[in-house]
Design a protein around this motif. Structure first.
Motif, short mmCIF file in Angstrom:
data_model
loop_
_atom_site.label_atom_id
_atom_site.label_comp_id
_atom_site.label_asym_id
_atom_site.label_seq_id
_atom_site.Cartn_x
_atom_site.Cartn_y
_atom_site.Cartn_z
N ALA A 75 5.34 50.33 -65.25
CA ALA A 75 5.61 50.96 -66.54
C ALA A 75 4.32 51.48 -67.17
O ALA A 75 4.30 52.56 -67.77
CB ALA A 75 6.29 49.97 -67.47
N GLN A 76 3.23 50.74 -67.00
CA GLN A 76 1.95 51.18 -67.53
C GLN A 76 1.45 52.43 -66.80
O GLN A 76 0.88 53.33 -67.41
CB GLN A 76 0.93 50.05 -67.42
N GLU A 77 1.70 52.49 -65.50
CA GLU A 77 1.31 53.67 -64.74
C GLU A 77 2.09 54.90 -65.20
O GLU A 77 1.54 56.00 -65.34
CB GLU A 77 1.53 53.44 -63.25
N ILE A 78 3.38 54.72 -65.48
CA ILE A 78 4.20 55.82 -65.98
C ILE A 78 3.69 56.28 -67.34
O ILE A 78 3.59 57.48 -67.61
CB ILE A 78 5.67 55.38 -66.07
N ALA A 79 3.38 55.30 -68.20
CA ALA A 79 2.88 55.64 -69.54
C ALA A 79 1.58 56.42 -69.46
O ALA A 79 1.37 57.40 -70.20
CB ALA A 79 2.69 54.37 -70.35
N ARG A 80 0.70 56.04 -68.55
CA ARG A 80 -0.56 56.78 -68.38
C ARG A 80 -0.30 58.19 -67.88
O ARG A 80 -0.92 59.16 -68.33
CB ARG A 80 -1.49 56.04 -67.41
N ALA A 81 0.66 58.32 -66.97
CA ALA A 81 0.98 59.64 -66.43
C ALA A 81 1.58 60.54 -67.49
O ALA A 81 1.47 61.77 -67.42
CB ALA A 81 1.94 59.51 -65.26
N GLY A 82 2.22 59.94 -68.51
CA GLY A 82 2.86 60.72 -69.56
C GLY A 82 1.92 61.26 -70.61
O GLY A 82 2.32 62.08 -71.44
N LEU A 83 0.67 60.83 -70.57
CA LEU A 83 -0.30 61.34 -71.54
C LEU A 83 -0.63 62.80 -71.24
O LEU A 83 -0.82 63.18 -70.08
CB LEU A 83 -1.57 60.50 -71.51
N ALA A 84 -0.69 63.60 -72.27
CA ALA A 84 -0.97 65.03 -72.10
C ALA A 84 -2.38 65.21 -71.57
O ALA A 84 -3.34 64.65 -72.10
CB ALA A 84 -0.81 65.76 -73.42
N SER A 85 -2.51 65.99 -70.51
CA SER A 85 -3.82 66.26 -69.94
C SER A 85 -4.58 67.30 -70.75
O SER A 85 -5.80 67.32 -70.77
CB SER A 85 -3.67 66.73 -68.48
N SER A 86 -3.83 68.16 -71.41
CA SER A 86 -4.46 69.18 -72.26
C SER A 86 -3.39 69.75 -73.19
O SER A 86 -2.21 69.74 -72.88
CB SER A 86 -5.06 70.31 -71.42
N GLY A 87 -3.83 70.22 -74.33
CA GLY A 87 -2.91 70.88 -75.25
C GLY A 87 -2.04 69.91 -76.02
O GLY A 87 -2.17 68.69 -75.93
N ASN A 88 -1.13 70.47 -76.79
CA ASN A 88 -0.25 69.74 -77.69
C ASN A 88 1.15 70.27 -77.45
O ASN A 88 1.45 71.43 -77.77
CB ASN A 88 -0.71 69.96 -79.14
N GLU B 148 8.42 48.94 -56.78
CA GLU B 148 7.72 48.36 -57.94
C GLU B 148 8.61 48.28 -59.18
O GLU B 148 8.42 47.41 -60.03
CB GLU B 148 6.47 49.17 -58.29
N LEU B 149 9.57 49.18 -59.28
CA LEU B 149 10.39 49.24 -60.48
C LEU B 149 11.52 48.22 -60.48
O LEU B 149 12.17 48.03 -61.51
CB LEU B 149 10.98 50.65 -60.64
N VAL B 150 11.77 47.58 -59.35
CA VAL B 150 12.88 46.62 -59.28
C VAL B 150 12.41 45.24 -58.87
O VAL B 150 13.22 44.32 -58.76
CB VAL B 150 13.97 47.10 -58.30
N THR B 151 11.12 45.07 -58.64
CA THR B 151 10.59 43.80 -58.17
C THR B 151 10.01 43.00 -59.33
O THR B 151 9.08 43.47 -60.00
CB THR B 151 9.49 44.02 -57.11
N PRO B 152 10.56 41.82 -59.60
CA PRO B 152 10.00 40.99 -60.68
C PRO B 152 8.51 40.77 -60.48
O PRO B 152 8.05 40.49 -59.38
CB PRO B 152 10.78 39.68 -60.54
N GLY B 153 7.75 40.95 -61.55
CA GLY B 153 6.31 40.77 -61.48
C GLY B 153 5.53 42.04 -61.27
O GLY B 153 4.31 42.08 -61.50
#
Length: 338
Positions: free
Chosen positions: A122-135, A111-116
């Motif tokens: 990238a959106q999936e990575i960004a969602r995964a990077g959100l803190a599940s708890s705490g700061n 998915e990371l190298v396929t056009p389209g």
């Protein structure tokens, strides 16, 4: 430093999709220095130890390997660097004809190298990077350490208000990527892996992924080791060292010196004549050895048909548990292509 090195060669999205960048022309080298060249001048004996260690790395002779078995079209294994540095284009130009002649093309995460498909990944990575708890920032003490991290993140376009909503592992990934890598991204440059994906698509090949994106994310969640806040502080503090190490790795990669790239993953241990810490061993096993077995198993059907072109992070190739050794165990003749 070990985290940054492994991210450059072991996890395809680490430097590419972590956060926004500012578009402006930048020097190719990021203004960084080749540590080994400096070491050769300042401490020739220490430099000789590093080179000796590099030469002793099993299967560290080069980046491109031919895989043969009687009755099958040859396959190829290529070690990539997850970087947009334009100096790496020579390697891509060299392998494009092999990709065009191949029956199949395999990469770490398709998915990371396929056009389209890249935007959705990238959106999936960004969602995964959100803190599940705490700061993540609240755990940084004393205040000077939190300020250090906030300033380093601000330089990469991430405000403190945004950072408190992100997981520590994600912040470490952001800080592990040199500024000029992010700036090249903003200018539209793509990585070696993506160029391989584009070449495969243009040649009419289906680009196969050897891993799942969620599995790489799972590995990254463990990137901070036993003390993620300390790992985050150290990464922010070593920004200059990370850039220098990336330039050192790039120079070794440009020269096809895979053993040198591999030795740099243990540079501190080599220079101090110490053995790897238990935590470093666990981290390396998680990022390399365990994933090598998955890549071997997923690529095996492609090899059995012949004509496969397999491109994965360069550090997956050498060492006793690397893909070169694992393919030989399957009965293939694997030889370096100079």
């Amino acid at each position: 430093m070990l985290r940054s090195l492994l991210l450059a060669f072991c996890l395809g999205f680490a430097a590419s999709h972590a956060s926004p960048a500012f578009a402006r022309p930048v020097p190719t080298s990021c203004g960084a220095s080749d540590l080994l060249k400096g070491l050769a001048k300042s401490d020739p004996e220490a430099h000789a130890r590093v080179i000796a260690a590099a030469n002793a790395i099993p299967n560290g002779e080069g980046l491109l390997w031919r895989i043969d078995k009687p009755g099958l079209q040859p396959s190829y294994l290529f070690g990539t660097m997850h970087s947009t540095d334009t100096r790496l284009e020579r390697h891509v130009s060299h392998i494009r004809p092999l990709i065009a002649r191949s029956r199949s093309v395999a990469v770490e995460i398709s998915e990371l190298v396929t056009p389209g498909l890249k935007d959705a990944a990238a959106q999936e990575i960004a969602r995964a990077g959100l803190a599940s708890s705490g700061n993540a920032l609240a755990a940084l003490h004393p205040l000077a350490n939190r300020t250090l991290v906030e300033m380093a993140l601000a330089e990469r376009g991430i405000s403190a208000d945004r950072a408190i909503r992100l997981d520590t592992w994600f912040l470490i990934v952001v800080l592990s990527s040199p500024q000029c890598e992010r700036q090249r991204r903003a200018l539209g440059l793509i990585s070696v892996d993506e160029k391989i994906g584009v070449a495969g698509a243009k040649a009419g090949k289906t680009v196969v992924g050897l891993e799942k994106l969620e599995d790489q994310i799972s590995v990254l969640r463990r990137i901070g080791g036993s003390n993620p806040p300390i790992a985050l502080i150290e990464t922010a503090r070593n920004a200059k060292g990370i850039a220098d190490m990336r330039e050192t790795l790039t120079q070794a990669y440009i020269g096809d010196r895979l053993g040198e790239v591999a030795a740099l993953s243990r540079l501190g241990d080599i220079l101090s004549n110490r053995t790897e810490s238990a935590e470093s061993v666990r981290f390396t096993k998680s990022l390399l050895d365990d994933r090598n077995l998955i890549m071997r198993d997923q690529s095996r059907p492609l090899l059995e048909k012949g004509g496969a072109f397999i491109a994965v992070g360069a550090l997956h190739l050498p060492f006793q548990n690397g893909l070169v050794a694992l393919y030989r165990q399957l009965g293939y003749r694997v030889t370096v292509v100079k």
